[in-house]
Scaffold this motif. Structure first.
Motif, PDB file in Angstrom:
ATOM      1  N   GLY A 191      33.306  48.909  38.612  1.00 57.98           N
ATOM      2  CA  GLY A 191      33.642  47.773  37.750  1.00 57.98           C
ATOM      3  C   GLY A 191      35.043  47.277  38.056  1.00 57.98           C
ATOM      4  O   GLY A 191      35.405  46.159  37.727  1.00 57.98           O
ATOM      5  N   TYR A 192      35.853  48.139  38.692  1.00 55.82           N
ATOM      6  CA  TYR A 192      37.198  47.709  39.063  1.00 55.82           C
ATOM      7  C   TYR A 192      37.319  47.580  40.576  1.00 55.82           C
ATOM      8  O   TYR A 192      38.370  47.276  41.102  1.00 55.82           O
ATOM      9  CB  TYR A 192      38.247  48.689  38.529  1.00 55.82           C
ATOM     10  CG  TYR A 192      38.354  48.633  37.030  1.00 55.82           C
ATOM     11  CD1 TYR A 192      39.308  47.817  36.422  1.00 55.82           C
ATOM     12  CD2 TYR A 192      37.488  49.342  36.226  1.00 55.82           C
ATOM     13  CE1 TYR A 192      39.383  47.728  35.052  1.00 55.82           C
ATOM     14  CE2 TYR A 192      37.554  49.258  34.849  1.00 55.82           C
ATOM     15  CZ  TYR A 192      38.506  48.451  34.267  1.00 55.82           C
ATOM     16  OH  TYR A 192      38.581  48.347  32.912  1.00 55.82           O
ATOM     17  N   GLU A 241      36.039  45.449  42.768  1.00 59.64           N
ATOM     18  CA  GLU A 241      36.331  44.115  43.311  1.00 59.64           C
ATOM     19  C   GLU A 241      37.789  43.760  43.096  1.00 59.64           C
ATOM     20  O   GLU A 241      38.410  43.068  43.890  1.00 59.64           O
ATOM     21  CB  GLU A 241      35.467  43.064  42.609  1.00 59.64           C
ATOM     22  CG  GLU A 241      34.093  42.933  43.195  1.00 59.64           C
ATOM     23  CD  GLU A 241      33.332  41.835  42.489  1.00 59.64           C
ATOM     24  OE1 GLU A 241      33.568  40.666  42.816  1.00 59.64           O
ATOM     25  OE2 GLU A 241      32.524  42.152  41.597  1.00 59.64           O
ATOM     26  N   ARG A 242      38.311  44.257  41.951  1.00 59.58           N
ATOM     27  CA  ARG A 242      39.678  43.949  41.585  1.00 59.58           C
ATOM     28  C   ARG A 242      40.661  44.393  42.665  1.00 59.58           C
ATOM     29  O   ARG A 242      41.675  43.755  42.909  1.00 59.58           O
ATOM     30  CB  ARG A 242      39.967  44.673  40.277  1.00 59.58           C
ATOM     31  CG  ARG A 242      41.304  44.431  39.690  1.00 59.58           C
ATOM     32  CD  ARG A 242      41.475  45.336  38.480  1.00 59.58           C
ATOM     33  NE  ARG A 242      42.776  45.115  37.919  1.00 59.58           N
ATOM     34  CZ  ARG A 242      42.982  44.660  36.696  1.00 59.58           C
ATOM     35  NH1 ARG A 242      41.973  44.428  35.903  1.00 59.58           N
ATOM     36  NH2 ARG A 242      44.192  44.467  36.249  1.00 59.58           N
TER      37      ARG A 242
END
Lengths: 225, 550
Positions: free
Chosen positions: A216-217, A219-220
């Protein structure tokens, strides 16, 4: 939690010998909970150091500061203006915290005041036991919630070995045999078939310094990879 | 189609009304002067390396610019409402609008100030681009700034005419250029031509950038006065000889080589923000935009606003600007500051995003994720009601569910999800659309109002920003029986909260994976971006979803 133990006083004294102004830096999270490096222990260590300097002609000075966590740069930044006033830092955080502190203040020598020992649990006030080696590949599901990597002297994933003495380990009769405990608990739960399954070896190449990004992080931080 | 209600109780708080202005060039001085005039006290931090004063960029060939700058500086220094801090350097800036704590050094001394608002007014740095042309600067090969200074002397202009001198300008080959640089060149060209009929200007140029007030007129005036333009996509060959520069250009129009040995060769300059901008962006926690200017391209951003409430970026801090743009920025900043600080008391919503201090573990996730810099911490996270825009990004990132947005709490939204889905007639595919109130919600309402063909089982859930859409909401919708879920955000770069769309996209990409892992067709979930005027697209997306899952 991460559990640490304060180093012997003599060792700490030797580490900082010759420095005339030393800041003792505590950490308010894990090492505070295990009573090794919180604000209270910072105060005690600083007092001990001051006492030991009493007979000196020019006693060294000791400052005290405790941040919430030495493993977060935002908290470390609270020290930005204090650190330059000192010749050396004595950190009471775990090894991760000490390194992050040293990374933030590369011009100032940083010394450890505690030994980081293990990831463990709190049995009672001041009593901690190791439970996890952070091996990166948890097998607790098939070992009835008992970690063979931590609890077995050989970290065997398919045990027990020939050295089991009924319920204790051959290396120390006071050390229970992990695989005996696993057998007992699996039997109690009626899951003994689990012990028959061959558990493939852990990929111990994962023991290099690791970076973890939660799902969930990803791509960040893609551009930084 | 119902939406969550927004109940906002207000409360009055006291705020600081002093204003910090950073940058001691013309823009900073003008801002300090104008803000002080409204009655607020101003702290002017004359940051030495906040760009060169930038007079030539702002004033062009206005003959008395030095006088007006000095005059303004004297007036500001004499103003009792302005505290002038020379040789200042900002070290830290903590807090929130109405209550910033700034630590800085001035002339070597450490100072701490409480201010309500911050204005960043750094200036442009002009750098001659001779190195790109492979030229060394000399008496006769000079930068545009130096030539502008020469033109301020009447004797120099007389000599141009008397000695029948020629001046060649070189621009557009070393960089793309911009209208302000063009204006400076056109001003100088005209000044050379107006020095007398014997003085001549040659302009070697690629694209002529005239997208600014009066620039075409200025260009024409120069040509009418006798300036000669050589327009080419390739730079001319230039030799630097002992007796001055020699220029050889193949003119593509008349198809022949043209040689010239001008008395002066004037080199274009790059106009860039000072190095200090990136440092200030870091300290003030504001976004660094394209080319190092302190503003990102965002349609929701009003001219002088940064991504943080109470921190304004004006003049060349945010873009290459001329004098009149800069004046407009100063006036805009003054208006905004008056609105923000008022008389020192402020009505703020009692609850925007609220931290449950019992639950908070001070992990700093909210502080790190807030696009408005509205969050700080004492021993627990604290959200400033003045700075909070109630986008809800923090609430949906908090690992402890310790932050709730009034009107959009998890409980309220989950209840709404349940109610909406259970209200859909059996037989109709149940589609839940989480709509950002700044874009998709408007598009959806318009689609409904104009009777576009919409799925019967479509229900909209209003969210303050797509960044509020928690993975938990999406999964809950499916658990409650939704057949399809749409998460509808603003277009990238259009998000009022800058990163809300991005957060939503990250989360939904994560959710796709979760759905696949749990055995639900990920086509039942769709992340789309919309603008408020895209009602037909809204309808199309919803109908396509219905077809897909029906």
């Amino acid at each position: 939690m991460i559990v640490a133990k304060r180093k012997p006083f003599e060792e700490i004294k030797e580490l900082i010998e010759g420095y005339k102004k030393v800041l003792v830096v505590g950490c308010g999270t894990c090492v505070a909970v295990c009573l090794a490096g919180g604000e209270k222990e910072v105060g005690i260590l600083a007092d001990e150091l001051r006492l030991s300097q009493k007979s000196e002609k020019e006693p060294a000075e000791f400052g005290e500061a405790t941040v919430q966590r030495q493993c977060d740069r935002e908290f470390l930044s609270e020290l930005d203006d204090i650190v330059p006033q000192y010749e050396a830092l004595l950190s009471m955080a775990c090894g991760a915290g000490i390194q992050f502190l040293a990374e933030r203040f590369p011009d100032t020598p940083v010394f450890p005041a505690v030994n980081t020992t293990f990831i463990g649990v709190n049995q009672d006030v001041g009593w901690y036991e190791e439970r996890c080696k952070a091996c990166g590949n948890c097998v607790l599901g098939m070992t009835a919630g008992i970690c063979p990597v931590t609890m077995c002297a050989k970290s065997l994933l398919n045990g027990p070995c020939g050295g089991t003495n009924g319920s204790s380990c051959e290396v120390d009769p006071n050390q229970p045999c992990a695989w005996h405990m696993i057998y007992e608990r699996l039997a109690r739960q009626g899951r003994l078939d689990k012990i028959i399954e061959i558990c493939p070896a852990n990929d111990w190449r994962n023991q290099k310094p690791q970076t973890l990004i939660q799902p969930g992080y990803e791509e960040r931080y893609e551009s930084e990879k | 189609m119902t939406t969550a209600k927004n109940t906002r109780e207000m409360e009055k708080i006291e705020i600081a009304t002093d204003v910090l202005v950073i940058g001691g060039g013309y823009t900073g001085l003008k801002a300090a002067d104008s803000i002080a005039e409204t009655g607020y006290r101003v702290i002017l931090a004359d940051q030495k390396d906040a760009g060169t004063p930038g007079q030539s960029s702002l004033f062009g060939l206005q003959p008395d610019f030095q006088n007006s700058l000095d005059g303004l500086k004297d007036a500001v220094k004499a103003n009792s409402r302005v505290e002038f801090l020379p040789e200042a350097r900002i070290k830290t800036a903590a807090g929130v609008p109405g209550d910033f704590t700034i630590r800085l050094t001035s002339d070597g001394t450490e100072i701490e100030k409480k201010v309500g608002a911050i204005v960043v007014a750094t200036d442009i740095v002009s750098t001659p681009l001779n190195h790109i042309y492979g030229l060394d600067l000399s008496d006769r090969v000079i930068s545009l700034s130096d030539f502008e200074e020469k033109l301020s002397s009447a004797d120099f202009k007389k000599k141009l005419d008397k000695d029948k001198q020629t001046v060649a300008f070189l621009a557009g080959f070393a960089q793309d250029g911009n209208p302000l640089l063009m204006k400076r060149i056109l001003d100088s060209v005209l000044a050379v031509e107006e020095a007398g009929k014997n003085a001549t200007a040659y302009v070697y140029i690629n694209d002529i950038k005239v997208a600014g007030d009066n620039l075409e007129r200025l260009y024409k005036a120069g040509r009418d006065a006798g300036a000669i333009y050589f327009k080419s996509t390739q730079p001319p060959e230039i030799k630097q000889q002992n007796d001055g520069p020699a220029i050889l250009l193949h003119d593509p129009v008349i198809r022949s080589d043209i040689e010239a040995e001008p008395d002066y060769l004037v080199i274009e300059e790059a106009m860039t923000p000072g190095q200090v901008n990136s440092e200030l962006a870091d300290i003030l926690r504001i976004d660094l935009g394209p080319m190092g200017f302190l503003q990102t391209d965002n349609v929701h951003r009003f001219p002088v606003h940064s991504n943080r409430e109470g921190i304004y970026v004006i003049g060349s801090t945010r873009d290459i600007q001329d004098l009149s743009d800069t004046w407009t920025d100063v006036e805009n900043a003054v208006l905004d500051i008056k609105q923000l600080l008022g008389d020192g008391t402020k009505e703020v919503p009692k609850f925007c995003a609220v931290v449950d201090r019992e639950k908070c573990v001070t992990c700093l996730t909210c502080y790190r994720c807030c696009p408005h810099g509205a969050i700080y911490w004492d021993d627990k996270a604290v959200i400033s009601p003045v700075a909070c825009q109630a986008c809800g990004i923090c609430a949906s990132e908090c690992p402890q569910e310790a932050i709730q947005v009034t009107g959009y709490s998890d409980d309220e939204l989950l209840e709404q999800i349940r109610t909406e889905i259970s209200g859909i007639k059996n037989g109709d595919p149940k589609i839940l659309a989480f709509c950002c109130e700044n874009s998709a919600l408007e598009a959806g309402r318009t689609a409904d109002l104009f009777h576009y063909n919409l799925p019967k089982g479509l229900r909209l859930i209003r969210v303050p920003c797509a960044g509020k859409v928690d993975i938990h909401y999406v999964l809950s919708a499916f658990i409650e029986g939704a057949d399809g879920v749409l998460v509808m955000a603003c277009h990238p770069g259009n998000c009022k909260s800058e990163t809300g769309t991005t957060f939503a996209r990250w989360r939904i990409n994560n959710a796709y994976q979760m759905l696949e892992e749990t055995g639900i067709d990920k086509n039942r979930l769709e992340f789309v971006t919309l603008a408020s005027n895209m009602a037909p697209d809204f309808a199309k997306i919803a109908v396509e979803m219905e077809k897909r899952i029906g």
